[in-house]
Design an enzyme around this catalytic site. Sequence first.
Site, mmCIF file in Angstrom:
data_model
loop_
_atom_site.group_PDB
_atom_site.id
_atom_site.type_symbol
_atom_site.label_atom_id
_atom_site.label_comp_id
_atom_site.label_asym_id
_atom_site.label_seq_id
_atom_site.Cartn_x
_atom_site.Cartn_y
_atom_site.Cartn_z
ATOM 1 N N GLY A 1 22.858 15.631 42.320
ATOM 2 C CA GLY A 1 23.082 15.921 43.844
ATOM 3 C C GLY A 1 21.880 15.710 44.496
ATOM 4 O O GLY A 1 20.980 16.808 44.876
ATOM 5 N N SER B 1 28.831 32.748 45.319
ATOM 6 C CA SER B 1 29.315 33.097 43.895
ATOM 7 C C SER B 1 27.989 33.421 43.378
ATOM 8 O O SER B 1 28.275 33.835 42.150
ATOM 9 C CB SER B 1 30.188 32.397 43.330
ATOM 10 O OG SER B 1 29.391 30.621 43.381
ATOM 11 N N GLU C 1 15.397 18.453 42.554
ATOM 12 C CA GLU C 1 16.799 18.441 42.718
ATOM 13 C C GLU C 1 17.409 18.145 41.498
ATOM 14 O O GLU C 1 16.915 17.188 40.708
ATOM 15 C CB GLU C 1 17.343 17.562 43.712
ATOM 16 C CG GLU C 1 17.109 17.990 45.159
ATOM 17 C CD GLU C 1 17.816 17.049 46.316
ATOM 18 O OE1 GLU C 1 18.520 17.474 46.988
ATOM 19 O OE2 GLU C 1 17.451 15.809 46.042
ATOM 20 N N LYS D 1 15.823 35.151 45.329
ATOM 21 C CA LYS D 1 16.884 35.288 46.661
ATOM 22 C C LYS D 1 16.686 36.847 47.101
ATOM 23 O O LYS D 1 17.114 36.913 48.412
ATOM 24 C CB LYS D 1 18.375 34.856 46.329
ATOM 25 C CG LYS D 1 18.636 33.539 46.156
ATOM 26 C CD LYS D 1 19.442 32.881 47.034
ATOM 27 C CE LYS D 1 19.627 31.426 46.784
ATOM 28 N NZ LYS D 1 19.551 30.869 45.846
ATOM 29 N N SER E 1 12.425 29.903 39.447
ATOM 30 C CA SER E 1 13.293 30.636 40.544
ATOM 31 C C SER E 1 14.178 31.696 40.102
ATOM 32 O O SER E 1 14.381 32.484 40.987
ATOM 33 C CB SER E 1 13.983 29.654 41.585
ATOM 34 O OG SER E 1 14.816 28.878 40.773
ATOM 35 N N ASP F 1 21.028 14.952 47.557
ATOM 36 C CA ASP F 1 21.156 14.645 49.211
ATOM 37 C C ASP F 1 19.729 15.187 49.927
ATOM 38 O O ASP F 1 19.569 14.500 50.713
ATOM 39 C CB ASP F 1 22.271 15.831 49.554
ATOM 40 C CG ASP F 1 21.827 17.193 49.249
ATOM 41 O OD1 ASP F 1 21.788 17.732 47.934
ATOM 42 O OD2 ASP F 1 21.369 17.936 49.955
#
Length: 327
Positions: A210, A80, A206, A55, A306, A212
Amino acid sequence: MAELPITFADIQAAQQRLAGIAHRTPVLTSRTADARSGAQLFFKCENFQRMGAFKFRGAYNAVARLEPAQRAAGVVAYSSGNHAQAIALACRLLASRAVIVMPSDAPRAKVAATRSYGGEVVFYDRYREDREALGRHLAAERGLTLIPPYDHPDVMAGQGSAAAELIETVGPLDVLLAPLGGGGLLSGSAVAAHALSPGCTVIGVEPEAGDDGRQSLRAGHIVHIATPETLADGAQTLHLGQHTFAVIAARVSDIVTVSDAQLLETMAWFAERMKLVLEPTGVLAAAAVFSGQLALTGKRVGVILSGGNVDLARYATLLAERPAAEA
Ligand SMILES: *Cc1c(COP(=O)(O)O)cnc(C)c1O
């Protein structure tokens, strides 16, 4: 076909901004992992990135791209997790100010880490307040620029620099696997792979609870879900973004899922065999490889690990209490 929100040139520009600032993280290989999977695996170790996850790449690229006046006024982010720390560190390095909106019950270690990078933490009540509304309010009131965690072209281009480095280091790949939350990492990775390794199949992974992203890819539009219960807290997103979905729909071949038990088993495997400390979200892609659900025999496969930000006591408990691995 409509133009995509980012091009490979955007990723190359991000690579130049990040040169000498982000770590060029190592790519590790393991004969044991290859024997287990039947593939030739290349692990891109973003757990060794600054602040412990990829990130930092997107956050730094986005803050670096601000106009001088915007940078001077400062940035607001709500998270968070790793995006908050990434924005705080990027702002410190670029002489900007970071205001981070966090739930009042956020882990103390994460609050402390964000503050240690110079970020100002503003708390909200996760049961009564809407963090996005609070972020927008702070942005308007204090003249801050909101940098979202994934649905932003500069964030996506920065995240894509990890896959670009991986392919530059090891050469063309048959398959590239990346974890999927809101899709910043996967969309950037897919654009990098399309340019540097044409024909490479890009797959997102994923948490089972979840999926999606998988539903969205199949439906051809963004599907919203309720907060998924999973250990992969970096992938607890409720829906993809407009920009990330546009890229994923055009460039990603498939999205698969793994269970929390598979995440734990994979974390333990990396600790034991490769001496790597990884957070649950960080092993999503590797868990998909080890689950045997993909046809990878004989292929050159890039796997993005990651991140490695996990509280040590929690890490120990998770691994000690994990269910016995399937035979
Ligand atoms: C945020 C995050 C992800 C998911 O990235 P997106 O860009 O939201 O898809 C995966 N792994 C880690 C460690 C993260 O912090």
